[in-house]
Write an enzyme that holds these catalytic residues in place. Structure first.
Site: not given
Length: 375
Positions: A13, A16, A19, A108, A132, A207
């Site tokens: 996963a 962007g 990490d 999430c 990460g 986010c």
């Protein structure tokens, strides 16, 4: 126990950020067959925050693709926007509407990265999902797995992973969790690998709230202004508010109370009642919580039996505190603190630890206070 290395099909996963890029690179370097995937979590990515902060923007998907190209792995973008809206955004709004304080990142991880994403990965023949996160998975002699804190406590993220069950842990890979490296060293590693995200800022905000204005976001979703009363502990009106959803337990700033308390000390939010749209404020000592009940427990392995002593973490970047906890009828967790703690709100997650091992988590339903009634 150290698991015998074997080549796995790994879905990395890639948010962007730095990490997840380094985690994908390490998984590939370890000899695994790695495919990168970026999750599109909004039907309109421009509605999410801008500035390439390392999570959900259009810039982030491009950064993730460039990192995958450098690593030399296939890369895809998967659309999970509808699932994210239902399981994370709508849950966030509903929890605030009910007077609770949710953690959307934890939700999430539970509903998107290690449920929707993992289920899809397994259906496509992948063996594991790599992220990460800074945490470690330990394989026991009997084949069971445990979730533990990261080797570097300063970067540990096991709190937001406390919702994972043993099945999910069996297919989770955290390449950054067992190395004692600072964030600067991770960035330096990214730079050595030629990853352009090496100097990209970390992501900290929610986010899906583009401008960081949580209260404005909630006001827009919950029908605009809903004026109500701010009360003191005796029930006396001391001010008004424009929506109880704009407050959190323990909040001090932004109360806009017209006059100071009789003792001249600051006042804090003690209770939020969506039923009558009131916010109750009082002194700091009234925030001291001695016990709580929590619901919807999720265990990172076998559920605990009877009463036990643990340490508990109550927020993503908080410390540990000693507790006694008992699971009642398999569905309710009763926790007593050795010393009173503050800033505990219904809706938050409590994560129990046995040493470095994550025992499990639950959602706080009620609290008992030393100087106030349960809320």
């Amino acid at each position: 126990m150290t698991e015998t290395p074997r080549r796995l099909r790994v879905l990395a996963a890639m948010s962007g950020g730095v990490d997840s890029a380094v985690a994908a690179a390490r998984a590939a370097e370890a000899g695994h067959d790695v495919t990168g995937v970026h999750l599109a979590l909004s039907a309109n990515p421009q509605s999410f925050r801008t500035g390439a902060r390392g999570c959900c923007t259009i810039e982030d998907s491009r950064d993730a693709r460039r990192a995958a190209d450098v690593i030399g792995i296939p890369f895809y973008v998967w659309d999970l926007a509808e699932r994210f809206r239902e399981d994370v955004v709508e849950d966030f709004v509903a929890e605030y509407e009910a007077g609770r304080t949710p953690n959307p990142c934890l939700r999430c991880n539970e509903k998107i990265k290690f449920a929707a994403l993992l289920d899809k990965a397994l259906a496509l023949g992948f063996d594991a999902v790599a992220t990460g996160h800074y945490a470690t998975v330990v394989l026991n002699e009997d084949g069971s797995r445990e979730l533990h804190r990261a080797s570097d406590m300063a970067k540990d993220q096991s709190y937001v992973l406390g919702v994972l069950d043993e099945r999910q842990l069996a297919h989770a890979m955290f390449p950054l969790g067992d190395t004692l490296t600072t964030k600067d060293e991770i960035r330096a590693e990214a730079e050595r690998r030629g990853l352009a995200v090496a100097k990209k800022p970390d992501s900290h905000d929610i986010c899906f709230i583009a401008d960081g204005d949580t209260q404005g976001f909630l006001a827009n979703r919950l029908g605009g202004k809903a004026e109500g009363d701010i009360l003191d502990e005796s029930g006396t009106k001391v001010g008004t508010h424009e929506g109880a959803f704009g407050f959190t337990i323990g909040q001090r700033k932004g109360l806009r109370i017209g006059h100071p308390a009789a003792d001249g000390k600051p006042r804090y939010v003690l209770d939020i009642s969506p039923v009558n749209n009131t916010v109750t404020v009082g002194p700091a000592e009234a925030l001291d919580v001695t016990a709580l009940t929590a619901i919807k427990p999720r265990w990172c392995g076998t559920p605990p039996a009877g009463s036990g002593t643990y340490t508990a973490q109550l927020r993503a970047h908080g410390g540990e505190t000693p507790v006694t906890a008992e699971l009642i009828d398999g569905s309710e967790l009763r926790v007593t603190f050795t010393e009173p703690v503050r800033g505990v709100a219904p809706g938050q997650a409590i994560v129990l630890y046995d040493g470095t091992r994550v025992v499990g988590s639950a959602t706080i339903a009620t609290t008992s206070r030393a100087a106030a009634a349960s809320v």
